[in-house]
Enzyme design. Structure first.
Site, PDB file in Angstrom:
ATOM      1  N   LYS A  22       0.827  -1.193   0.000  1.00 64.25           N
ATOM      2  CA  LYS A  22       0.000   0.000   0.000  1.00 64.25           C
ATOM      3  C   LYS A  22       0.868   1.253   0.000  1.00 64.25           C
ATOM      4  CE  LYS A  22      -3.461  -2.210   2.994  1.00 64.25           C
ATOM      5  NZ  LYS A  22      -4.055  -2.177   4.356  1.00 64.25           N
ATOM      6  N   GLY A  23       2.137   1.075   0.351  1.00 58.05           N
ATOM      7  CA  GLY A  23       3.015   2.221   0.627  1.00 58.05           C
ATOM      8  C   GLY A  23       3.196   3.206  -0.522  1.00 58.05           C
ATOM      9  N   ASP A  78      14.240  -0.831   0.659  1.00 53.60           N
ATOM     10  CA  ASP A  78      15.034  -1.158   1.841  1.00 53.60           C
ATOM     11  C   ASP A  78      16.018  -2.278   1.449  1.00 53.60           C
ATOM     12  OD1 ASP A  78      14.430  -1.137   5.223  1.00 53.60           O
ATOM     13  OD2 ASP A  78      15.386  -2.882   4.377  1.00 53.60           O
ATOM     14  N   LYS A 106      16.735   3.517   1.105  1.00 50.83           N
ATOM     15  CA  LYS A 106      17.576   3.246   2.289  1.00 50.83           C
ATOM     16  C   LYS A 106      18.728   2.364   1.804  1.00 50.83           C
ATOM     17  CE  LYS A 106      13.940   2.297   5.417  1.00 50.83           C
ATOM     18  NZ  LYS A 106      13.615   1.523   6.614  1.00 50.83           N
ATOM     19  N   PHE A 150      13.520   3.715  10.558  1.00 49.58           N
ATOM     20  CA  PHE A 150      12.176   3.294  10.191  1.00 49.58           C
ATOM     21  C   PHE A 150      11.330   4.540   9.972  1.00 49.58           C
ATOM     22  CE2 PHE A 150       7.973   1.566  10.422  1.00 49.58           C
ATOM     23  CZ  PHE A 150       8.119   0.409   9.674  1.00 49.58           C
ATOM     24  N   VAL A 151      10.770   4.672   8.779  1.00 51.20           N
ATOM     25  CA  VAL A 151      10.054   5.893   8.435  1.00 51.20           C
ATOM     26  C   VAL A 151       8.575   5.622   8.181  1.00 51.20           C
ATOM     27  CG1 VAL A 151      12.112   7.000   7.486  1.00 51.20           C
ATOM     28  CG2 VAL A 151      10.586   5.734   5.964  1.00 51.20           C
ATOM     29  N   ASP A 202       3.541   3.065   6.194  1.00 51.36           N
ATOM     30  CA  ASP A 202       2.921   2.849   7.504  1.00 51.36           C
ATOM     31  C   ASP A 202       3.849   2.251   8.547  1.00 51.36           C
ATOM     32  OD1 ASP A 202       3.133   0.207   6.367  1.00 51.36           O
ATOM     33  OD2 ASP A 202       1.754  -0.454   7.924  1.00 51.36           O
ATOM     34  N   ARG A 218      -0.086   6.476   7.433  1.00 49.68           N
ATOM     35  CA  ARG A 218       0.003   6.591   5.972  1.00 49.68           C
ATOM     36  C   ARG A 218      -0.451   7.957   5.480  1.00 49.68           C
ATOM     37  NH1 ARG A 218       1.016   1.483   3.876  1.00 49.68           N
ATOM     38  NH2 ARG A 218       0.007  -0.262   4.932  1.00 49.68           N
TER      39      ARG A 218
HETATM   40  P1  IMP Z   1      12.347  -4.223   0.770  1.00 47.85           P
HETATM   41  O1  IMP Z   1      11.744  -5.418   0.088  1.00 47.85           O
HETATM   42  O2  IMP Z   1      13.157  -4.631   1.974  1.00 47.85           O
HETATM   43  O3  IMP Z   1      13.112  -3.328  -0.165  1.00 47.85           O
HETATM   44  O4  IMP Z   1      11.185  -3.413   1.412  1.00 47.85           O
HETATM   45  C1  IMP Z   1      10.333  -2.693   0.675  1.00 47.85           C
HETATM   46  C2  IMP Z   1       8.999  -2.539   1.348  1.00 47.85           C
HETATM   47  O5  IMP Z   1       9.084  -2.524   2.767  1.00 47.85           O
HETATM   48  C3  IMP Z   1       8.426  -1.219   0.917  1.00 47.85           C
HETATM   49  O6  IMP Z   1       7.511  -1.463  -0.121  1.00 47.85           O
HETATM   50  C4  IMP Z   1       7.779  -0.686   2.161  1.00 47.85           C
HETATM   51  O7  IMP Z   1       6.402  -0.974   2.130  1.00 47.85           O
HETATM   52  C5  IMP Z   1       8.397  -1.444   3.312  1.00 47.85           C
HETATM   53  N1  IMP Z   1       9.334  -0.582   4.050  1.00 47.85           N
HETATM   54  C6  IMP Z   1      10.654  -0.463   3.870  1.00 47.85           C
HETATM   55  N2  IMP Z   1      11.193   0.404   4.727  1.00 47.85           N
HETATM   56  C7  IMP Z   1      10.165   0.859   5.458  1.00 47.85           C
HETATM   57  C8  IMP Z   1      10.072   1.825   6.543  1.00 47.85           C
HETATM   58  O8  IMP Z   1      11.053   2.443   6.986  1.00 47.85           O
HETATM   59  N3  IMP Z   1       8.841   2.048   7.031  1.00 47.85           N
HETATM   60  C9  IMP Z   1       7.735   1.401   6.585  1.00 47.85           C
HETATM   61  N4  IMP Z   1       7.776   0.504   5.583  1.00 47.85           N
HETATM   62  C10 IMP Z   1       8.978   0.242   5.040  1.00 47.85           C
HETATM   63 MG    MG Z   2       4.100  -1.690   5.894  1.00 47.75          MG
END
Ligand code: IMP
Ligand code: MG
Length: 190
Positions: free
Chosen positions: A43-44, A103, A131, A152-153, A159, A165
């Site tokens: 949803k982000g 991330d 990140k 963590f943002v 969210d 959100r």
């Molecule tokens: P990744 O697969 O580790 O790159 O994570 C990506 C997903 O994790 C993103 O689509 C976000 O929804 C969630 N995410 C990553 N960092 C954060 C954060 O700091 N706060 C909230 N959600 C995050």
């Molecule tokens: Mg989330």
């Protein structure tokens, strides 16, 4: 019980706005005259996608995928699940994945592999905030807005436990001691 509160605004509304315009400018140049499918990673990415697509002056197709690896808290579980897939046939079309935060890179890596198998004309990704220090997989990003620290943002669609959100900016959260009075918007995690 640990409480969370806003520690610091990392990216304010004006800063985000300018960057979204910049990214949209690049995307418009690269995809003008092409059949573009924007895939919003729920949803982000909802707020970023809504802002980005309104700066694209030609017709696009919008679709949604919901992939999760974070669960309800702040600790990553490292398992990508596709909860809802796109419905668009992307064969021969130009696909751009849209996410707000990258991330580890695992979500985008998983989606690039998944959609690459469907023979799109092209397949790229745009993220607003990176990140980078957290990356475990080297995924190619065609467009990247900001590099942000390993915090963590929340906000601008992103969210923590389905809260925050709706904030119009991106902020870091801090944990405050048990029993401390919640300042501003507080959220109970555990
Ligand atoms: P990744 O697969 O580790 O790159 O994570 C990506 C997903 O994790 C993103 O689509 C976000 O929804 C969630 N995410 C990553 N960092 C954060 C954060 O700091 N706060 C909230 N959600 C995050
Ligand atoms: Mg989330």
């Amino acid at each position: 019980m640990k409480m969370l509160e806003i520690e610091e605004i990392l990216l304010d509304q004006e800063t985000i706005d300018k960057k979204v315009s910049e990214l949209a400018g690049l995307i418009v140049q690269d995809y003008a005259g092409k059949d573009l499918v924007l895939v919003c990673i729920l949803k982000g990415a909802i707020t970023f996608t809504a802002d980005l697509m309104r700066r694209i002056p030609f017709s696009i197709t919008l679709d949604f995928v919901q992939a999760s690896n974070y669960g309800m808290g702040t600790a990553p579980s490292r398992e990508i699940r596709i909860k809802k897939d796109i419905e668009t046939d992307i064969k021969g079309r130009h696909v751009l994945l849209v996410d707000c935060i990258i991330d580890s890179g695992e979500t985008i890596d998983c989606l690039l592999k998944r959609y690459g198998e469907r023979n799109p004309a092209s397949l790229k990704a745009v993220v607003l905030a990176d990140k980078r220090s957290r990356r475990t997989i080297d995924v190619p990003l065609a467009y990247r807005g900001f590099e942000i620290p390993d915090k963590f943002v929340v906000g601008y669609g992103v969210d923590c436990g389905e809260q925050y959100r709706n904030l119009p900016y991106i902020a870091a959260l801090r944990r405050v001691a048990a029993g401390a009075p919640p300042a501003g918007i507080g959220d109970s995690l555990e």
